[in-house]
Design a protein around this motif. Structure first.
Motif, short mmCIF file in Angstrom:
data_model
loop_
_atom_site.label_atom_id
_atom_site.label_comp_id
_atom_site.label_asym_id
_atom_site.label_seq_id
_atom_site.Cartn_x
_atom_site.Cartn_y
_atom_site.Cartn_z
N HIS A 130 84.66 55.49 44.38
CA HIS A 130 85.15 56.48 43.42
C HIS A 130 85.65 55.81 42.14
O HIS A 130 85.98 54.63 42.13
N ASP A 138 89.75 54.54 46.90
CA ASP A 138 88.83 55.47 47.56
C ASP A 138 87.37 54.99 47.54
O ASP A 138 86.71 55.01 46.51
N GLY A 259 91.68 61.70 48.61
CA GLY A 259 91.04 61.59 49.93
C GLY A 259 89.80 62.42 50.10
O GLY A 259 88.96 62.50 49.21
MN MN Z 1 86.83 59.24 50.08
#
Ligand code: MN
Ligand code: PSU
Length: 303
Positions: A130, A138, A259
């Protein structure tokens, strides 16, 4: 095999006679697309795979059991489950032990496909690193799963909401081959080009099949990414893409999304910001990936 993974009789029979089988995931059905589009797309992808001469195996979780090959009513039940869990390899066991229902991401689908003996899988775009990973940490479990499971994944690259340069670097680090079908560039999901290179360009599906077969024959322990760019006619126009992407990322930042929520949130923002155009692109590239995956499965089964 554990009774936690149930292979539909038609899929088991196809695998036993070494017929071509293509796995399909269900997180895109429950979290990636609005309903009732999700179920409609799942059914559409199955018919595309069937028309391509392969057997579709949609994978998802109902009442604590992973189903490899879901029937229409099972898919509908999954999609109609309120707050259905998005399941990757990390929360898979606990979800099953609790007898819960859930949709499988690329990571969990790779695991189940390999366990069932399925070698080809079609999705939209894989998860990846990410943006702002340096603060969020992430990184999608999809990347780690690709490094562990010997399955070829046909995708339109990784979702452009991600940090694509870091995602490509991570695939390189993990030793996961990235084959470009008719392209030198890693595709950016909504768009064909990212400016990033693939490991090798393959002129056609036969060339992809030869590379995938060699990878498996060598006993290399990873999956393979088959990068199949969205067709030219279906690409999202550059200006719409740039502005919607910037606004979606800013909204996620402002709402402090974290998340497992990040990917569904961004996909939904892209949908509203583009007036639904992102969903049309998503459907088009999914169909294209299912077509190529069926061709690849047929080519591998022939050898
Ligand atoms: Mn993730
Ligand atoms: N591709 C799509 N739509 C999706 C996804 C992929 O076209 O919704 C899903 C996949 O199931 C993928 C997941 O595995 O998003 C990645 O989520 P995360 O970044 O939280 O690992």
């Amino acid at each position: 095999m554990t009774e936690r993974i149930r292979i539909a009789p038609s899929i088991a029979a196809a695998l036993a006679r070494r017929a071509p089988v293509v796995a399909l995931e269900t997180t895109l059905v429950t979290h990636g697309l609005p309903q009732p589009d999700g179920v409609a797309v799942a059914v559409e992808l199955e018919s595309i795979v069937t028309a391509g001469g392969a057997v579709p195996a949609t994978i998802g979780i109902l009442d604590g059991v992973v189903h490899v090959g879901m029937k229409r009513d099972q898919l509908e039940r999954l999609a109609a489950t309120p707050y259905v869990v998005k399941v990757n390899t990390g929360n898979l066991a606990a979800t099953l032990a609790a007898g819960a229902t859930g949709s499988t991401t690329v990571a969990a689908t790779l695991f189940a496909a390999e366990a069932a003996g399925i070698r080809v899988f079609a999705t939209g775009g894989i998860g990846g690193v990410h943006r702002q990973v340096e603060t969020s940490g992430d990184v999608s479990a999809d990347l780690v799963a690709l490094a562990r499971h010997r399955v070829a994944v046909v995708c339109a690259g990784a979702k452009a909401i991600l940090d694509l340069p870091r995602t490509v670097e991570m695939l390189e680090t993990l030793g996961v081959p990235v084959l470009g079908l008719g392209t030198d560039e890693f595709p950016a999901f909504y768009r064909r080009s990212s400016g990033l290179s693939v490991d090798r360009r393959c002129a056609d599906v036969a060339a992809v099949a030869a590379a995938v077969r060699t990878h498996f024959d060598l006993g290399l322990p990873t999956g393979v990414v088959v990068a199949n760019p969205v067709p030219v006619a279906d690409e999202m126009p550059a200006e719409i893409y740039e502005s919607a992407l910037a606004a979606a990322l800013a909204a996620a930042e402002a709402a402090a999304i974290r998340g497992r929520e990040v990917t569904p949130f961004l996909l939904d923002r892209m949908r509203s910001l583009t007036g639904g155009a992102s969903v049309a692109v998503n459907r088009a590239l999914l169909g294209h990936n299912a077509t190529v995956a069926a061709e690849l499965a047929v080519a591998l089964a022939r050898a």
